[in-house]
Design an enzyme around this catalytic site. Structure first.
Site, PDB file in Angstrom:
ATOM      1  N   ASP A 235      26.703 155.326  58.500  1.00 42.12           N
ATOM      2  CA  ASP A 235      25.674 154.630  59.278  1.00 42.12           C
ATOM      3  C   ASP A 235      26.263 153.834  60.447  1.00 42.12           C
ATOM      4  O   ASP A 235      25.655 153.741  61.508  1.00 42.12           O
ATOM      5  CB  ASP A 235      24.904 153.686  58.341  1.00 42.12           C
ATOM      6  CG  ASP A 235      23.736 153.001  59.030  1.00 42.12           C
ATOM      7  OD1 ASP A 235      22.910 153.719  59.620  1.00 42.12           O
ATOM      8  OD2 ASP A 235      23.645 151.752  58.977  1.00 42.12           O
ATOM      9  N   HIS A 240      29.090 153.681  65.707  1.00 40.56           N
ATOM     10  CA  HIS A 240      29.214 152.442  66.487  1.00 40.56           C
ATOM     11  C   HIS A 240      30.641 151.867  66.496  1.00 40.56           C
ATOM     12  O   HIS A 240      31.184 151.557  67.557  1.00 40.56           O
ATOM     13  CB  HIS A 240      28.255 151.383  65.959  1.00 40.56           C
ATOM     14  CG  HIS A 240      26.830 151.827  65.846  1.00 40.56           C
ATOM     15  ND1 HIS A 240      26.244 152.684  66.752  1.00 40.56           N
ATOM     16  CD2 HIS A 240      25.858 151.538  64.945  1.00 40.56           C
ATOM     17  CE1 HIS A 240      24.981 152.893  66.405  1.00 40.56           C
ATOM     18  NE2 HIS A 240      24.720 152.212  65.308  1.00 40.56           N
TER      19      HIS A 240
HETATM   20  C1  BG6 Z   1      21.804 151.286  63.402  1.00 43.77           C
HETATM   21  C2  BG6 Z   1      22.032 151.362  61.918  1.00 43.77           C
HETATM   22  O1  BG6 Z   1      22.371 152.391  64.041  1.00 43.77           O
HETATM   23  O2  BG6 Z   1      22.393 150.094  63.901  1.00 43.77           O
HETATM   24  C3  BG6 Z   1      21.481 150.132  61.217  1.00 43.77           C
HETATM   25  O3  BG6 Z   1      21.400 152.521  61.395  1.00 43.77           O
HETATM   26  C4  BG6 Z   1      22.033 148.872  61.841  1.00 43.77           C
HETATM   27  O4  BG6 Z   1      21.793 150.157  59.817  1.00 43.77           O
HETATM   28  C5  BG6 Z   1      21.852 148.902  63.355  1.00 43.77           C
HETATM   29  O5  BG6 Z   1      21.335 147.772  61.286  1.00 43.77           O
HETATM   30  C6  BG6 Z   1      22.567 147.715  64.002  1.00 43.77           C
HETATM   31  O6  BG6 Z   1      22.226 147.665  65.359  1.00 43.77           O
HETATM   32  P1  BG6 Z   1      22.229 146.279  66.154  1.00 43.77           P
HETATM   33  O7  BG6 Z   1      21.917 146.685  67.560  1.00 43.77           O
HETATM   34  O8  BG6 Z   1      21.174 145.420  65.524  1.00 43.77           O
HETATM   35  O9  BG6 Z   1      23.594 145.700  65.979  1.00 43.77           O
END
Ligand code: BG6
Length: 484
Positions: A235, A240
């Site tokens: 995930d 990321h």
């Molecule tokens: C998403 C995930 O890609 O990114 C989530 O699937 C996560 O689990 C989210 O909460 C976090 O994104 P941000 O922009 O809130 O840091």
């Protein structure tokens, strides 16, 4: 300084899954803000396409409610909202059948930029791509936008890439990783490649180690069914965190162009070494006073899926040989905080005595909240008492430094959708990057599955399991405090 908004060319944007969560929470409110800023031209249109039997008026009503709920302060601009809604249309469509495709073909123009946002399950990508061509809607210049999860391993990602490649060229495919659309993530490149100060120090001669933390306070409640099949590795890390790692570690691209940047990121992923399982810590949040345990949230009492992961990685190249990169991310942690920290080495020789010698420079880049950077430097403590040294942060919170009201805060999705229209792929993942990332994570996941590894429990509101602390302590290092 006032932000400059350059309108993009007129477009028709079709959002498959136009009534879904992402469309209502992010895509449409984001487009509304771009409309208000003057970036979206009068001739542009947004066409929602989904299964629900709505008409255009029903869709506009749904989106008006979504913008009111998720659009922030700007949503109070009723006149602006009414003008924006005029640009919306809707087609009830059957992704697996013929229903609605004629109407879509009539609506979508061939003489403006066409973008098709596949905000649907990946299993539908192939059908949609094929029907867009079979109905003569898409053309050689159309762009398609897809979201994660882009596969759940190398094999499925490859299959998805092949499916898309049957109908569209790589230049037409925009794979979103919304972290790449975040202001400070782009700032990483500006900081590294726009300053003379950092680049000479950005290597294993001067850097002791790098930490990347993406801590969240949210649980997986409400999306347990998806999350339990992915876990923190699939995930968050595979996409990321690896993107952040790439931007921190890559060689300077020869220019700020889509392929130059993505070529360099790809080299980083390919240079990542395998990780011994002793250098991976998986965790699951326990029940706490204000919430159930991960297993209750995920509705799977036997789940071995990790809601937290920490690991030590190495990049096998000349620049980074010997420099550990510590990555960690988790749900239900003590604060929402994403930060990249570069810890520089000790001085080769110090002229000061005793404890005074042990001061380090630390550069930390805060992605959220309070986007900014600080650089810890050592100075003499002011006042009498001899030569005593202290560390002070040279702190730059971007909102303060640049004047908040003059700089529009652009949400990641807004920026990325505008980049799709502009035809700029720099902030999108290329097919080979996604595959290389899976090629690295797959054996790690297979390893813990084969060992029936049980994640360590951690208290909600903590910094993760104790073992994650030990991961660094064993190396004589420690994590930065997680501060919201
Ligand atoms: C998403 C995930 O890609 O990114 C989530 O699937 C996560 O689990 C989210 O909460 C976090 O994104 P941000 O922009 O809130 O840091």
């Amino acid at each position: 300084m006032v932000s400059r908004v350059i309108p993009v060319d007129s477009f028709d944007l079709v959002i498959f899954g136009g009534t879904g969560d992402l469309a209502r929470r992010k895509i449409l409110p984001g487009l509304f803000r771009r409309f208000l800023s003057g970036q979206m031209q009068e001739g542009s249109r947004i066409i929602g396409a989904a299964r629900s039997e709505l008409d255009a008026a029903g869709y506009r009503k749904m989106i008006a409610e979504a913008v009111a709920e998720f659009g922030g302060e700007e949503a109070k601009n009723k006149k602006g909202l009414a003008a924006f809604l005029d640009h919306l249309d809707y087609v009830a469509i059957d992704a697996k059948g013929d229903g609605g495709w004629d109407k879509l073909a009539q609506l979508v123009r061939q003489d403006v930029i066409q973008a098709f946002y596949f905000s649907v399950a990946p299993s539908l990508f192939g059908e949609l791509a094929q029907r867009l061509h079979a109905n003569n809607i898409a053309n050689a210049k159309s762009r398609i936008v897809v979201e994660k999860p882009f596969g759940r391993d190398l094999e499925t990602a490859r299959a998805l890439n092949e499916t898309l490649a049957e109908h569209f060229t790589e230049r037409q495919i925009y794979r979103i990783d919304h972290y790449l659309g975040k202001e400070t993530v782009q700032n990483l490149m500006a900081v590294r490649f726009g300053n003379v100060l950092f680049e000479p120090l950005w290597n294993n001669h001067y850097v002791d180690h790098i930490q990347i933390t993406v801590a969240e306070t949210v649980s997986v409640e409400g999306r347990g069914a998806y999350y339990d099949k992915s876990g923190a590795m699939r995930d968050m890390v595979q996409n990321h965190l690896m993107q952040l790692l790439c931007l921190i570690a890559m060689e300077p691209p020869s220019q700020f162009g889509a392929d130059a940047v993505r070529d360099e990121k790809l080299k980083v992923i390919r240079a990542l070494q395998d990780i011994d399982h002793h250098h991976i810590v998986r965790g699951q949040y326990d029940a706490g006073p204000d919430g159930p345990s991960y297993r209750d949230d995920a509705e799977n009492p036997r789940s071995f899926t990790e809601s937290f992961i920490a690991m030590r990685c190495h990049i096998a190249n000349w620049r980074w040989a010997g420099v550990p990169f510590y990555l960690r991310t988790g749900k239900r942690m003590k604060a929402r905080s994403s930060e990249i920290t570069v810890v520089f080495k000790d001085l080769g020789h110090t002229i000061f005595e005793g404890d005074e010698a042990r001061h380090r420079n630390i550069l930390s880049i805060r992605l959220q909240p309070n986007e900014g950077m600080d650089l810890q430097v050592t100075i003499k403590e002011p006042g009498p008492g001899g030569m005593r040294l202290i560390d002070v942060p040279l702190d730059m919170t971007f909102a303060e430094a640049l004047g908040d009201e003059e700089h529009e805060v652009t949400d990641a999705y807004e920026r990325l959708i505008m980049d799709v229209i502009r035809g700029n792929q720099t902030l999108f993942m290329r097919g080979d990057e996604v595959e290389a990332a899976w090629a690295w994570t797959d054996p790690l996941i297979e390893g813990w599955e084969a060992r029936n590894d049980v994640p360590k429990l951690y208290d909600p509101g903590s910094a993760g399991p104790e073992d994650a602390m030990m991961l660094m302590h064993r190396d004589g290092r420690r994590w930065r405090d997680i501060k919201g």
